[in-house]
Enzyme design. Sequence first.
Site, PDB file in Angstrom:
ATOM      1  N   SER A   1      32.954  52.723  -0.887  1.00  0.00           N
ATOM      2  CA  SER A   1      34.051  53.683  -0.911  1.00  0.00           C
ATOM      3  C   SER A   1      35.284  53.084  -0.259  1.00  0.00           C
ATOM      4  O   SER A   1      35.835  52.125  -0.772  1.00  0.00           O
ATOM      5  CB  SER A   1      33.616  54.998  -0.263  1.00  0.00           C
ATOM      6  OG  SER A   1      34.387  56.045  -0.776  1.00  0.00           O
TER       7      SER A   1
ATOM      8  N   GLU B   1      29.531  60.433  -9.071  1.00  0.00           N
ATOM      9  CA  GLU B   1      30.302  60.177  -7.858  1.00  0.00           C
ATOM     10  C   GLU B   1      30.896  61.448  -7.238  1.00  0.00           C
ATOM     11  O   GLU B   1      31.013  61.559  -6.017  1.00  0.00           O
ATOM     12  CB  GLU B   1      31.428  59.180  -8.153  1.00  0.00           C
ATOM     13  CG  GLU B   1      30.967  57.754  -8.378  1.00  0.00           C
ATOM     14  CD  GLU B   1      30.607  57.039  -7.096  1.00  0.00           C
ATOM     15  OE1 GLU B   1      30.737  57.648  -6.011  1.00  0.00           O
ATOM     16  OE2 GLU B   1      30.186  55.876  -7.167  1.00  0.00           O
TER      17      GLU B   1
ATOM     18  N   HIS C   1      28.114  60.317  -4.554  1.00  0.00           N
ATOM     19  CA  HIS C   1      28.885  59.341  -3.786  1.00  0.00           C
ATOM     20  C   HIS C   1      28.179  59.055  -2.459  1.00  0.00           C
ATOM     21  O   HIS C   1      27.891  59.953  -1.681  1.00  0.00           O
ATOM     22  CB  HIS C   1      30.283  59.895  -3.541  1.00  0.00           C
ATOM     23  CG  HIS C   1      31.246  58.914  -2.963  1.00  0.00           C
ATOM     24  ND1 HIS C   1      31.638  57.793  -3.634  1.00  0.00           N
ATOM     25  CD2 HIS C   1      31.908  58.883  -1.772  1.00  0.00           C
ATOM     26  CE1 HIS C   1      32.502  57.108  -2.898  1.00  0.00           C
ATOM     27  NE2 HIS C   1      32.672  57.755  -1.754  1.00  0.00           N
TER      28      HIS C   1
END
Length: 576
Positions: free
Chosen positions: A223, A348, A464
């Site tokens: 990320s 995600e 995610h």
Amino acid sequence: MAKGTIFLMLLVCLWAQVLIFSAATEGNDGGRTVPTTSGDVRGTVQYINDLPDKPIYTFLGIPYAAPPVGNLRFSAPQPAAPWEGVRDATKLGPFCPQGQVVFQIFPFKFEHHNMDEDCLSLNIETPTVEKDAKLPVMLWIHGGGLSMGMGHVVPFAALAAKQDVVVVNINYRLGALGFLSTGDENAPGNVGFLDQVEAMIWVKENIQNFGGDPDRVTIFGESAGGLSVSYQVASPLGKGLFQRAISQSGTYSTMEVLPKPLELAAKLAKEVGCDAKDSASLVDCLRQKTADEILEGSLRMMKMGSGEMGEYFGPVLDGNFLPEHPKDLYHDGQANAVEYLLGVNNHEFGFVMPSLTGPLGFGQGMTEDAFLHELEKLIDRTYQGAKKDSVIAAAREVYRYNPDDPMAVQHQYTLFAGDQMFVAPTVDTANKHAASGSNVYLYENHYVHSASAATRPEWVGCDHGDDTTSMSGWPFIDVHLAAGGVIPNTADDKKFSADMMAFWANFARTGDPSDHTGGPADSPAVPEWPQYTPVNPAYMNLDMTSSSDVGLHPDRMALWNDVIPKLVASSDKEEL
């Protein structure tokens, strides 16, 4: 990416990382003393569950730069000062200043909660400290929206032990202290990225003493860590400091360059009571404030939890780390010619992020009007000046649903938001990097650890941050809860984690995620992973049985990376 989403962007990745914090068994017996350019350090050892006779030498809290305080606040990092004697490296250094939310929302044990502006330290886990071992080095850059997080949330003892790699993780300056910019020499910005560069320089000069090969370094992150890696790949300052890179769920266009950093700096100055007449006096005043005052002022600007669009500090064009936008650096052939592995999870924006930042009542389904409203908000924030009707019509052609099925509408909402923030930026970066002539490997991860799956609705895919648990080897260590007990792992959790660690370490070792040459004899054999090229966009579906395919969601990627940019460009031309 939308401003209001940035601060919350990685809470879910931190969820996965905190799960695996402070989990391996540690002990002082067997610690080694190792020299560095600043002085000697003595660490400790830890072991993973199924390799009780294999010590992982662990060194914590080693300074890689001078304390960034006083006149060094908002300035490029300076080398660490030398020390005499042997420095104790058995405890983590302080975390960089950030909001307390990271400690409040998770029920897992932290080693400490200490934060301090003097936070530029790194941690090393290695299976050997022999200077001639020359093991591959993997340098982890943590996520957290460039606003929160810490290097050693994730212990990498299992990755080090099972794959014979040296793993380094780092703290770097966050939020305003790491990314405030006045757009000139008084505070050029990007000092958090410069911290990462300084850590790479430290690794280059010292890692051989910890069993690592300074000429075989892979930077990797998830990320905001993944987008940090992407910016490092583009920046000229990274040349020669790393040979390979891995971006998980994030590249540079996940968090775009800020266009007006001075305006943001002036807002923070006003927030903390600085009545500055120019950028020099603004920076001077901010340097007189405490780190807590800077932090609290920036948190108010982010409007955390208010439901409004807050403001964040992030990357800027500074003429040094970023002399040009990354896309222009690629266009001009200036990006670093390193081997690159990058990818995403298959959902995600599946659950945690939309639960925090999405429409009220998320999870119960969505009406068509609510979907169109969310799409319109995203267009307003991200593509200002675009013809919304044209963009919405193009998106409707791709994200199809039965308007009478609220759960189907909601699912398409999660896909379009995840594509815009993570998937399309990743594919676009893969195209640009492969076109520059370097080897690229792309993936989509489908596997969800059993403990994560048990906490979410069945319709959620690989969310995610779900990849961090497997990549770092969580199933091979004990994850302790603050209330007591440990998280269970299934045989599938262990099998997938072993495969994913093998892919990552193979890539760090050879540049090919399928090639285990030079790796441990008991490393699992993994399927052949074809290279990605714009002509043959092959990628790997990571799962219990991983397999390759060609073309990752081509219609959806064409929308974000081709159709919408052209619509925005045509709108700009019409305005002229």
